[in-house]
Design an enzyme around this catalytic site. Structure first.
Site, PDB file in Angstrom:
ATOM      1  N   CYS A  33       5.871  -0.262   7.420  1.00 21.81           N
ATOM      2  CA  CYS A  33       5.583   1.196   6.595  1.00 21.81           C
ATOM      3  C   CYS A  33       6.606   1.409   5.654  1.00 21.81           C
ATOM      4  O   CYS A  33       7.749   1.597   6.264  1.00 21.81           O
ATOM      5  CB  CYS A  33       4.960   2.102   7.429  1.00 21.81           C
ATOM      6  SG  CYS A  33       4.547   3.505   6.506  1.00 21.81           S
ATOM      7  N   LEU A  34       6.356   1.752   4.354  1.00 21.94           N
ATOM      8  CA  LEU A  34       7.474   2.184   3.582  1.00 21.94           C
ATOM      9  C   LEU A  34       8.160   3.353   4.133  1.00 21.94           C
ATOM     10  O   LEU A  34       9.364   3.655   3.584  1.00 21.94           O
ATOM     11  CB  LEU A  34       7.083   2.267   2.109  1.00 21.94           C
ATOM     12  CG  LEU A  34       6.594   0.923   1.436  1.00 21.94           C
ATOM     13  CD1 LEU A  34       6.055   1.518   0.035  1.00 21.94           C
ATOM     14  CD2 LEU A  34       7.577   0.041   1.365  1.00 21.94           C
ATOM     15  N   HIS A  78      -2.602   7.350   7.120  1.00 25.80           N
ATOM     16  CA  HIS A  78      -1.662   8.228   6.581  1.00 25.80           C
ATOM     17  C   HIS A  78      -2.392   9.765   6.316  1.00 25.80           C
ATOM     18  O   HIS A  78      -1.715  10.823   6.291  1.00 25.80           O
ATOM     19  CB  HIS A  78      -1.088   7.590   5.441  1.00 25.80           C
ATOM     20  CG  HIS A  78       0.001   6.701   5.792  1.00 25.80           C
ATOM     21  ND1 HIS A  78       1.142   7.258   6.375  1.00 25.80           N
ATOM     22  CD2 HIS A  78       0.339   5.513   5.401  1.00 25.80           C
ATOM     23  CE1 HIS A  78       2.161   6.184   6.595  1.00 25.80           C
ATOM     24  NE2 HIS A  78       1.688   5.018   5.935  1.00 25.80           N
ATOM     25  N   GLN A  98       2.916   9.901   1.479  1.00 26.10           N
ATOM     26  CA  GLN A  98       4.266   9.350   1.466  1.00 26.10           C
ATOM     27  C   GLN A  98       4.921   9.616   0.280  1.00 26.10           C
ATOM     28  O   GLN A  98       6.426   9.310   0.420  1.00 26.10           O
ATOM     29  CB  GLN A  98       4.153   7.746   1.600  1.00 26.10           C
ATOM     30  CG  GLN A  98       3.594   7.180   2.874  1.00 26.10           C
ATOM     31  CD  GLN A  98       3.425   5.816   2.747  1.00 26.10           C
ATOM     32  OE1 GLN A  98       2.467   5.247   2.487  1.00 26.10           O
ATOM     33  NE2 GLN A  98       4.248   5.074   3.616  1.00 26.10           N
ATOM     34  N   HIS A 119      -4.534   1.176   7.683  1.00 29.51           N
ATOM     35  CA  HIS A 119      -3.204   1.651   7.767  1.00 29.51           C
ATOM     36  C   HIS A 119      -2.844   2.804   6.732  1.00 29.51           C
ATOM     37  O   HIS A 119      -2.335   3.711   7.021  1.00 29.51           O
ATOM     38  CB  HIS A 119      -2.069   0.682   7.541  1.00 29.51           C
ATOM     39  CG  HIS A 119      -0.713   1.051   7.344  1.00 29.51           C
ATOM     40  ND1 HIS A 119       0.306   0.688   8.227  1.00 29.51           N
ATOM     41  CD2 HIS A 119       0.091   1.968   6.687  1.00 29.51           C
ATOM     42  CE1 HIS A 119       1.362   0.926   8.058  1.00 29.51           C
ATOM     43  NE2 HIS A 119       1.305   1.689   7.039  1.00 29.51           N
ATOM     44  N   GLU A 120      -3.315   2.659   5.554  1.00 27.49           N
ATOM     45  CA  GLU A 120      -3.053   3.717   4.631  1.00 27.49           C
ATOM     46  C   GLU A 120      -4.156   5.060   4.689  1.00 27.49           C
ATOM     47  O   GLU A 120      -3.594   6.151   4.767  1.00 27.49           O
ATOM     48  CB  GLU A 120      -3.354   3.180   3.187  1.00 27.49           C
ATOM     49  CG  GLU A 120      -2.971   2.135   2.595  1.00 27.49           C
ATOM     50  CD  GLU A 120      -1.141   2.140   2.639  1.00 27.49           C
ATOM     51  OE1 GLU A 120      -0.702   3.480   2.662  1.00 27.49           O
ATOM     52  OE2 GLU A 120      -0.645   1.149   3.223  1.00 27.49           O
ATOM     53  N   GLY A 146       0.758  -1.359   0.074  1.00 26.27           N
ATOM     54  CA  GLY A 146      -0.043   0.175   0.030  1.00 26.27           C
ATOM     55  C   GLY A 146       0.896   1.162  -0.070  1.00 26.27           C
ATOM     56  O   GLY A 146       2.055   1.163   0.540  1.00 26.27           O
TER      57      GLY A 146
HETATM   58 CO    CO Z   1       2.399   3.189   5.741  1.00 23.66          CO
END
Ligand code: CO
Length: 190
Positions: free
Chosen positions: A98-99, A144, A50, A140-141, A45
């Site tokens: 998480c990226l 953000h 991000q 999660h997304e 995701g």
């Molecule tokens: Co994340």
């Protein structure tokens, strides 16, 4: 185009994102680029903040999870102007990453089911129920977009234990194999 990913500690990851409309420029290209960026970094995701865009847009492709979690097969979706209407069901733990926070994985407890309204890439409106791993990735997304990160959900003790690692990430000390934007690059640790 592959975007660099904004790392933990950057103030833009803490902003609340704004809705977009159908006139948003080059949206299809942006969505393609977000998928490309996500695949390049082996994520499932990616949310627009991000890649330094404070808009309510995220993309998901859960197929990499499908070996272990069969229900993730073919869960690929663009979410525009998403709004979680309700979260319910038993809370359950899942080990999240998480990226923007490479190298850190922590168990996070979240509700098992959500109702969400959103527009897809063709501006079709959806009002849907998701549960299990699909709900989890969406939650999660979605966080953000609200300026929330998964480490905000862990216990104060765990947070204290990983604090040094989080500071390191913000300073660029990470082994991430993709390009990132570090808020505190070259800053000395005090
Ligand atoms: Co994340």
């Amino acid at each position: 185009m592959i975007f660099p990913i904004v790392a933990f500690g950057h103030p833009n990851l803490r902003k609340k994102s704004v809705e977009i409309d159908q006139n948003y420029p080059n949206l299809d290209q942006l969505i393609d680029d977000m998928y490309q960026t996500m695949y390049e970094s082996n994520g499932v995701g990616l949310a627009a903040p991000q890649i330094n865009k404070q808009i309510r847009l995220f993309v998901i492709d859960a197929n990499p999870f499908s070996d272990e979690i069969p229900e993730s097969i073919d869960f690929k979706q663009v979410f525009i102007n998403a709004k979680i209407i309700e979260e319910k069901g038993d809370k359950w733990d899942f080990n999240e990453g998480c990226l923007s926070i490479p190298g850190i994985n922590e168990d996070v407890s979240r509700s098992s089911q959500i109702q969400i309204q959103y527009y897809d890439q063709n501006w079709q409106f959806h009002d849907e129920i998701y549960d299990g791993i699909k709900a989890r990735i969406i939650q999660h997304e979605y966080d953000h977009l609200e300026g929330v990160l998964f480490v905000d959900h862990i216990s104060p003790l765990r947070k204290t234990m990983i604090k040094g690692k989080l500071v390191d990430i913000s300073r660029g000390k990470t082994k991430a194999e993709y390009r990132m934007i570090f808020p505190n690059l070259n800053k000395k640790r005090i």
